[in-house]
Design a protein around this motif. Structure first.
Motif, mmCIF file in Angstrom:
data_model
loop_
_atom_site.group_PDB
_atom_site.id
_atom_site.type_symbol
_atom_site.label_atom_id
_atom_site.label_comp_id
_atom_site.label_asym_id
_atom_site.label_seq_id
_atom_site.Cartn_x
_atom_site.Cartn_y
_atom_site.Cartn_z
ATOM 1 N N VAL A 470 0.768 -1.075 -0.116
ATOM 2 C CA VAL A 470 0.092 -0.227 -0.022
ATOM 3 C C VAL A 470 0.768 1.064 0.031
ATOM 4 C CG1 VAL A 470 -1.779 1.122 1.134
ATOM 5 C CG2 VAL A 470 -2.016 -1.158 1.283
ATOM 6 N N ASP A 472 1.047 5.510 -0.241
ATOM 7 C CA ASP A 472 0.681 6.886 -0.298
ATOM 8 C C ASP A 472 1.629 7.860 -0.864
ATOM 9 O OD1 ASP A 472 -1.908 8.290 1.067
ATOM 10 O OD2 ASP A 472 -0.138 9.395 1.837
ATOM 11 N N GLU A 516 -3.609 7.298 -3.388
ATOM 12 C CA GLU A 516 -3.311 5.853 -2.809
ATOM 13 C C GLU A 516 -3.123 4.863 -3.837
ATOM 14 O OE1 GLU A 516 -4.148 3.614 1.415
ATOM 15 O OE2 GLU A 516 -5.628 4.693 0.559
ATOM 16 N N ASP A 579 -2.268 -1.710 4.956
ATOM 17 C CA ASP A 579 -2.928 -0.317 5.201
ATOM 18 C C ASP A 579 -2.431 0.065 6.465
ATOM 19 O OD1 ASP A 579 -4.267 1.997 4.070
ATOM 20 O OD2 ASP A 579 -5.733 1.537 5.620
ATOM 21 N N MET A 582 1.122 1.234 6.054
ATOM 22 C CA MET A 582 1.198 2.292 5.524
ATOM 23 C C MET A 582 1.012 3.757 6.572
ATOM 24 S SD MET A 582 -0.445 5.079 3.889
ATOM 25 C CE MET A 582 -1.841 4.727 3.686
ATOM 26 N N TYR A 583 0.134 3.582 7.380
ATOM 27 C CA TYR A 583 -0.127 4.605 8.123
ATOM 28 C C TYR A 583 0.850 4.702 9.265
ATOM 29 C CZ TYR A 583 -4.742 5.932 6.275
ATOM 30 O OH TYR A 583 -5.688 6.499 5.364
#
Length: 877
Positions: A470, A472, A516, A579, A582-583
């Motif tokens: 993922v 961003d 994204e 996800d 990624m955060y």
């Protein structure tokens, strides 16, 4: 006056009128000649009489007469004409009066004075009287008495007059009696001429009528064409010629009846079906075969504009042509196009040949035949589908009538082929962008989930691992806000290109949404996944793009990853894990790659477990809070509907948006219960606020397999006293499309209860078109990425325009999502979309009253909201 309607009557009337007119005209001419002769004779008499009088006076004056003798002479002259039509007067000129005194004489008129002044004789021949004025001019010997005069001076005037009226009246009577016997003779002669002409006409007309009566069938027209048509006069020969021409034309039309029947049969085939759109070239090939049965044809061709000065030439051959014929035909068509003003500025053309029947070889073509026997129709500007021309090349000896039918067919084909090509293009675009992101041409979110499920199934069957990444784009919102959406789109395209370039050929990349991206790395373990992500990070970090203002923007990414089956077996769990990674990378400062450890697995799934507990608590405490976002008429700002969005309030008072818990709730099998709670609370609030509009509710795919979903929704609507026809359930194709039969039964049951239906994110998946075809849909909510893309992307505008046209034809209303600014709103109005929603109109709010407070001008209302309170959480479903 009633006009004479027969030739006989016209001839008779003309004969009588002509004879009478001739007699009277002759009488008038002869009478005029007689009058002229009388006047000329009278003028000559007057002149002679004046000369004789002058000579007499001159002889007496030479003897030196006295005044008394002069007066006696004048009296004698007057007495001599007392009983005649003549009058004579002698006038003394002023020069003589000055020398010898005045005499008794009449007052001089203008004619007498002019004669004394210029010494010229005058003839006055007007009216019933003729007049001759003779001036008396002095000679040398006259100076013996008239010492005050010079030779040539006027000493007097003799005025002779005669009334010719009696002579004219007498002559007129004599002529009238002389012409009286001629009138009946002229009339009889005219009648005899009439009878002669009438008999000749009657014979000719009778013969023509006999020929006409002999026509009893179509083949008799040929005999009539060959018949001798003689009307008896040369002037009627053009009529006979035109009759023959008319006969030939009528015969040609009658013989070409099969052409008209063929045209009707062909027009019946101009029906655009899905099969026609699917293979429009084969459709044109079949049309060519049908045309060739009646009008032998070598080829059809059509010309399409596909870009600035770029054209496609599609040639459809009846039989297989030789390479020489193909080249000759191409050269001839290009030369023809070059002579047309539309193509005069130069053009590029790509040519594709299609063969209707490859079993036979086409005849070899000659340039002269192609140029003479090619009928084409070119338009000044591209029509529907970009078509600018169409034509047909036929065999020799085709008559004009058949070409007329061909031209009619070409005119119809111009529109039909253009429409088919346009639909074919739009359909392919829709098919393509149903799986692709219009901005980056990468796979979209819908296809990503399908590919992820497929890869998980394949890897599980063969015991492989695969990586899920993922990605961003860091600070993209800042780039958009600083340099504008146009540059932001370019930036994303460059980032996508760099990511794709750093991946392996069989790796799968998709744009998940906004800034994204997600990538599937088949047959890759954690080490391989890290290696790929490092290449991606290096490629994007090295990216530097110049802005419109001359500044440069560099790329930066936050990347999270997960590996199947090390971190999760279920695809949704795998994605949530990647996800979360990624955060974590963003939280650690951005521009990082977050590589999961065993401890990360524990922490991430502990977080997911906490969310599961939170969802269970929300179900037990009925803690789902409805938020409302208005759906308005974009032209007036009037609120026509509210979309109900789900939120869960946390213990600290913050709100959890739907996107953070929907996937987990669906996995737990609790989403339908959250939907029931949301629906009940929303309907109660709508009833309390006396809201009379529509409510849009998102329907969980889980509802399809629930036997009591329809009963529960009916119960809730009844308890809240809310009309089911005011409730619109939004459906998506995710998971439901796998069982169309189940979905069809479910939707028909739902519609039977009076509820309405909307397709959410229409256009994001090609399966949506199956919904439109099979189900009674009321609203289409157009994919938000298409709506946003209308500002800068022609393809997005074309797709939206096609969806709106399709919806209008099917009687379905359209809704634009993601209306984020004035420019997007203007595009929504321009594309005639029925309804609109988005942050620019109003952000979601827990109050129905506030949601309805939009009025006429959404932009003003939005600015007022911005001053009144800070922006709330994004509206995610």
């Amino acid at each position: 006056m009633t006009p004479i309607k027969t030739i006989r009557g016209l001839l008779l009337t003309a004969a009588v009128v002509f004879s009478c007119a001739l007699v009277f005209a002759t009488h008038h001419v002869v009478s005029g000649l007689f009058e002229r002769a009388v006047r000329d004779e009278a003028m000559r008499d007057a002149a002679t009489f004046a000369d004789m009088t002058f000579e007499s006076m001159f002889q007496l004056m030479r003897t030196g007469w006295s005044r008394a003798q002069l007066e006696e002479f004048i009296q004698a002259i007057r007495r001599s004409v007392d009983k005649t039509q003549h009058q004579i007067e002698i006038y003394r000129a002023p020069r003589v009066a000055a020398r010898f005194g005045e005499i008794v004489q009449k007052e001089m008129d203008e004619a007498i004075l002019r004669a004394i002044a210029d010494g010229e004789s005058r003839r006055i021949d007007t009216g019933p009287e003729i007049r001759f004025i003779h001036p008396l001019r002095a000679e040398a010997q006259c100076r013996q008495c008239h010492v005050n005069a010079d030779p040539g001076d006027v000493l007097g005037v003799i005025d002779v007059r005669q009334d010719i009226t009696p002579l004219l009246e007498t002559g007129s009577r004599k002529f009238l009696w002389a012409f009286a016997p001629i009138i009946p003779v002229a009339v009889v002669a005219a009648l005899l001429m009439f009878v002669y002409i009438r008999r000749r006409l009657d014979r000719a007309i009778a013969g023509f009528a006999q020929n006409i009566r002999s026509v009893s069938k179509l083949s008799d027209l040929k005999q009539l064409e060959k018949a001798t048509l003689d009307f008896g006069f040369d002037e009627f020969r053009p009529v006979a010629h035109e009759v023959r021409q008319l006969t030939e034309r009528v015969r040609s039309i009658a013989v070409d009846k099969e052409m008209l029947e063929f045209e009707i049969r062909l027009l019946e085939k101009f029906i655009l079906t899905s099969d026609v759109v699917k293979d429009w070239r084969e459709y044109v090939n079949r049309l060519l075969i049908d045309i060739d049965d009646v009008m032998p044809a070598y080829a059809l061709f059509s010309i399409f504009k596909i870009g600035d000065d770029i054209f496609d030439l599609e040639v459809f051959w009846r039989y297989a042509p030789s390479d020489a014929s193909k080249q000759l035909f191409e050269e001839t068509i290009k030369e023809s196009l070059g002579r047309n003003p539309y193509f005069a500025c130069g053009y590029a053309v790509s040519i594709e040949h299609n063969i209707a029947d490859s079993s036979r070889a086409s005849a070899e073509l000659v340039r002269a035949d192609i140029e003479v026997q090619t009928k084409s129709l070119l338009v000044e500007a591209p029509k529907i589908g970009g078509i600018v021309g169409i034509g047909m090349q036929a065999q020799a000896n085709a008559d004009a009538t058949r070409w007329l039918v061909v031209e009619s067919i070409l005119s119809t084909l111009l529109n039909v082929v253009g429409s088919v090509k346009a639909i074919d293009k739009y359909t392919k675009d829709l098919e393509y962008y149903a799986t692709r992101d219009p901005l980056t041409n990468l796979y979209n979110q819908r296809v990503f989930w399908e590919l992820l499920d497929s890869e998980a199934t394949r890897s599980g069957r063969h015991g492989y691992k695969f990586g899920l990444v993922v990605i961003d784009a860091d600070n993209f919102k800042s780039v958009n806000d600083t340099y504008g959406h146009g540059f932001g789109d370019v930036f994303l395209q460059e980032v996508a290109a760099k990511i794709r370039g750093a991946m392996r050929e069989d790796d799968l990349l998709a744009r998940y949404g906004g800034d994204e991206f997600v990538a599937i790395l088949p047959e890759t373990d954690l080490a391989g996944t890290v290696e790929v992500t490092q290449r991606i990070m290096h490629a994007v970090t090295a990216l530097s793009i110049e802005t419109p203002g001359g500044a440069r923007v560099s790329g930066a990414l936050s990347i999270g990853m997960a590996v199947y089956p090390d971190h999760a077996v279920e695809t949704k769990d795998l994605f949530l894990f990647a996800d979360s990674m990624m955060y974590r990378a963003k939280a650690d400062g951005k521009g990082r790659i977050s590589v999961p450890t065993e401890q990360d697995v524990v922490e991430v799934f502990r977080s997911l477990s906490e969310k599961s507990i939170l969802i269970l608590g929300a179900v037990e405490a009925r803690g789902v809070i409805p938020f409302y976002q208005p759906i308005v008429n974009p032209r007036t700002g009037e609120v026509e509907a509210l979309e109900v969005l789900s939120r869960i309030r946390l213990e600290d008072g913050t709100l959890l948006v739907a996107d953070a818990f929907v996937a987990i709730a669906e996995k737990m099998g609790l989403m339908h219960k959250l939907d029931y709670i949301l629906m009940e609370r929303a309907l109660q609030a709508a009833a309390a606020a006396n809201y009379q509009g529509l409510l849009f509710l998102n329907m969980s795919p889980r509802a399809l397999v629930l036997n009591d979903f329809v009963q529960q929704t009916r119960r809730i609507a009844a308890e809240c006293n809310f009309d089911p026809s005011r409730i619109v359930f939004e459906i998506t194709e995710r998971e439901t499309i796998k069982n169309m039969a189940l979905l069809e039964r479910f939707i028909n049951t739902l519609r039977g209860e009076g509820f309405r239906l909307a397709i959410d994110d229409f256009g994001s998946g090609f399966s949506s078109f199956h919904y439109v075809k099979r189900f009674p849909i009321d609203f289409l909510k157009i994919e938000g990425d298409f709506i946003l893309g209308m500002k800068h992307n022609d393809k997005d505008r074309a797709l939206v325009r096609s969806i709106v046209a399709l919806s209008r034809d099917l009687g379905i209303r359209t809704v634009a999502e993601y209306v984020e600014d004035d420019e997007v709103l203007a595009k929504v109005v321009e594309q005639s979309i029925d309804l609109a929603q988005g942050y620019h109109i109003r952000r979601p709010t827990p109050s129905i009253i506030e949601a309805l407070d939009v009025h006429i001008c959404p932009s003003i209302q939005n600015r007022r909201d911005a001053k009144r309170k800070p922006a709330s959480l994004p509206t995610l479903k």
